[in-house]
Enzyme design. Structure first.
Site, short mmCIF file in Angstrom:
data_model
loop_
_atom_site.label_atom_id
_atom_site.label_comp_id
_atom_site.label_asym_id
_atom_site.label_seq_id
_atom_site.Cartn_x
_atom_site.Cartn_y
_atom_site.Cartn_z
N THR A 41 -0.87 133.54 52.54
CA THR A 41 -0.60 133.07 51.19
C THR A 41 -1.70 132.15 50.69
O THR A 41 -2.28 132.37 49.63
CB THR A 41 0.75 132.34 51.15
OG1 THR A 41 1.76 133.21 51.65
CG2 THR A 41 1.10 131.93 49.73
N ALA A 42 -2.03 131.14 51.47
CA ALA A 42 -3.05 130.19 51.04
C ALA A 42 -4.46 130.76 51.20
O ALA A 42 -5.30 130.62 50.31
CB ALA A 42 -2.91 128.89 51.82
N GLU A 62 -9.02 136.83 59.83
CA GLU A 62 -7.58 137.09 59.97
C GLU A 62 -7.32 137.81 61.30
O GLU A 62 -7.93 138.83 61.61
CB GLU A 62 -7.09 137.94 58.81
CG GLU A 62 -5.71 138.54 58.97
CD GLU A 62 -4.65 137.50 59.27
OE1 GLU A 62 -3.75 137.80 60.07
OE2 GLU A 62 -4.70 136.37 58.71
N ASN A 93 8.15 137.40 53.71
CA ASN A 93 9.19 136.46 53.34
C ASN A 93 10.32 137.14 52.57
O ASN A 93 10.35 138.36 52.41
CB ASN A 93 8.61 135.28 52.55
CG ASN A 93 8.00 135.72 51.22
OD1 ASN A 93 8.13 136.87 50.80
ND2 ASN A 93 7.33 134.80 50.55
N HIS A 445 10.46 128.68 57.46
CA HIS A 445 9.79 127.76 56.54
C HIS A 445 9.09 126.64 57.30
O HIS A 445 8.97 125.52 56.80
CB HIS A 445 10.80 127.16 55.56
CG HIS A 445 11.37 128.13 54.59
ND1 HIS A 445 12.41 127.81 53.75
CD2 HIS A 445 11.05 129.42 54.33
CE1 HIS A 445 12.72 128.88 53.02
NE2 HIS A 445 11.91 129.86 53.35
N PRO A 490 9.46 127.76 50.04
CA PRO A 490 8.20 127.04 49.79
C PRO A 490 7.02 127.86 49.32
O PRO A 490 5.96 127.28 49.11
CB PRO A 490 7.90 126.44 51.17
CG PRO A 490 8.46 127.43 52.13
CD PRO A 490 9.72 127.96 51.47
N GLN A 491 7.14 129.18 49.14
CA GLN A 491 5.93 129.92 48.81
C GLN A 491 5.31 129.45 47.49
O GLN A 491 4.09 129.42 47.35
CB GLN A 491 6.16 131.43 48.81
CG GLN A 491 6.92 132.01 47.65
CD GLN A 491 6.66 133.53 47.51
OE1 GLN A 491 5.57 134.02 47.78
NE2 GLN A 491 7.68 134.25 47.10
#
Length: 519
Positions: A41-42, A62, A93, A445, A490-491
């Protein structure tokens, strides 16, 4: 942009094509302005934002591969002909997109001494990532999704946020049953409050009703850029520093198991999430001195907070036989968040529990209800553990008061018999506690393991600009960076944090002369 698995270059086509470069030439060419460790995600959001400036080159390392095929060939030809998943959670998620409570970000702000983390200050970054689509009109009247258009901006993106085309049959009964016990419908969960019940927005591409992740959105937009390269199936082994404790590169290992160094001219950014980010810091000599000594790792910076403080959300829940269609896996069409406890219920909590809850702000929800049309039990294997008796099952995942929801008059027409799991024999507090201890499960999470904070806090690992204390040109940008885990999912906060830090780097707040050494 080239996509590489180790040192094997994969061309953007539907057949495997090798680069003309030899493995040695490939290794010699690995020098970039920024090296990002972790393609989740980040990491992919950072890569896309930074390479929007054509003068900045970025490499993403990655350990997994690209999970979803779109315009590029994404499989690992040495292992399989089917796409493998990225390692991090926008690809795996519950798709739920909601923002934390306003006061939770105030607590974040106070904990790091930086007013740029209030809800209002973060709101432009929340909006920046999202291309919002309103709920489709085809949804049934008893499954209508409300929203606040002011929570989003027109023509932003690239991450899609929208709603499923329809709601599962069981969800209408949950919604009305929650209303019956005092949890009322609210407009949205993206404007700073999580009290109430609603069909929440999700990271779904409305054009095809598929998941939208950091890969399909941010990386999809940036994949043609020549200044961006992603290495798949490539494991970061260690961050390399010079004698001044300035980051110079990352030691990595690809499919041929031959380590090589990827040079980082301006710095490295850890985005490997709550477990791998602190792990790599430890392997690089940044951790508690006693821990490093135990594993014979040379000490670079004594940082007791690395890998500590982890927060997570949990859930469990009873299952009932129902008369409507359900499925054998968890789905997330409807997220329910309780607004308040009845006074009698909360007053029954022991003093120690009340003291723990007093740590949180007043708008911090203390429980979440998540629908699960299917049998969940102890989470052993959701596909394999579905009862084979021909009945359909449904579960409400939460922490307390779930039986009260199932006992409401509105729920009765859809139920078949009594509680299936854990069953009516589980009644006493001791029995309920034992059941919870055996069946409680993480919501995945995990966060807070490279805590953001003040340099005077021995447990803080990074400052409010995500820079690692004690070294130069190294940041941690992912869920491990959080100083708290905001309520909800939290995404959205990960995306907002990443947008904020990317904008800061692009504005020139991380240059080669930056010194962030702290004692």
């Amino acid at each position: 942009m080239k996509f590489s698995f180790g040192v094997v270059t994969i061309a953007a086509s539907n057949i495997v094509s090798r680069s003309n470069a030899t493995p040695i030439e490939e290794r010699q060419a690995t020098s970039y302005d920024y090296v990002i460790i972790g393609g989740g995600t980040a990491g992919l959001t950072l890569a896309a934002r930074l390479t929007g400036n054509p003068a900045i080159s970025v490499a993403v390392m990655e350990v997994g591969t690209f999970y979803q095929a779109h315009r590029i060939y994404i499989t690992n030809p040495l292992f399989s002909s089917t796409p493998a998943r990225y390692s991090f959670y926008s690809a795996r998620n519950f798709l739920i997109y909601q923002r934390g409570a306003r006061e939770s970000y105030a607590k974040w702000t106070n904990g790091v001494g930086d007013q740029s983390y209030t809800f209002d200050a973060l709101l432009p970054y929340f909006k920046k990532s999202i291309k919002f689509t309103a709920p489709p009109s085809a949804r049934a009247a008893n499954a209508s999704a409300e929203y606040n258009p002011g929570a989003f901006s027109a023509a932003r993106g690239p991450l899609q946020a929208s709603y499923a085309n329809y709601a599962r049959p069981f969800l209408s009964y949950i919604e009305a049953s929650l209303n019956k016990i005092g949890i009322q419908d609210v407009l949205d969960f993206n404007s700073g409050s999580l009290f109430g019940a609603q069909y929440c927005s999700s990271t779904i591409d409305p054009s095809n009703e598929k998941r939208d992740s950091s890969q399909t959105s941010f990386l999809g937009d940036a994949e043609s850029r020549s200044n961006l390269k992603a290495f798949g199936v490539t494991t970061a082994q260690q961050i390399i520093f010079d004698d001044t404790k300035t980051t110079t590169g990352v030691l990595v290992k690809g499919l041929n198991f031959i380590p090589f160094t990827v040079s980082a001219r301006k710095g490295a950014i850890l985005s490997a999430r709550a477990f791998q980010s602190p792990h790599l810091l430890m392997l690089s000599g940044i951790c508690h001195a006693a821990t490093l000594a135990k594993f014979n790792i040379p000490l670079l910076k004594d940082a007791p907070g690395v890998g500590q403080n982890m927060w997570d959300h949990v859930f469990f829940g009873p299952s009932y036989r129902v008369k409507v269609q359900t499925f054998t896996r968890l789905v997330n069409d409807l997220l329910y968040t309780i607004g308040q406890y009845f006074a009698a219920l909360r007053s029954a909590f022991p003093p120690a529990a009340l003291a723990d809850l007093a740590y949180f702000p007043s708008d911090w929800p203390e429980i979440e209800y998540l629908s699960a049309p299917g049998f969940v039990g102890d989470f052993g294997s959701l596909p394999l553990d579905q009862p084979k008796d021909g009945y359909r099952y449904a579960t409400i995942l939460a922490a307390i008061r779930v039986r009260q929801v199932f006992a409401s008059n509105y729920m009765k027409p859809v139920l078949i018999g009594g509680e299936y799991f854990p069953g009516p024999a589980v009644q006493t507090d001791a029995q309920i506690l034992a059941t919870i201890q055996k069946t409680v499960h993480t919501v995945w999470h995990a966060s807070y393991t490279n805590k953001m904070g003040f340099s005077t806090d021995p447990m803080a690992v990074i400052d409010s600009n995500t820079r690692v204390f004690g070294v130069n040109n190294l940041r941690v940008v992912d869920s491990s960076s959080f100083p708290i885990l905001p309520p909800g999912h939290p995404q959205s906060t990960v995306y907002a944090l990443t947008e904020k830090i990317a904008a800061q780097i692009l504005a020139g707040n991380w240059g080669p002369r930056e010194r962030v050494l702290y004692n």
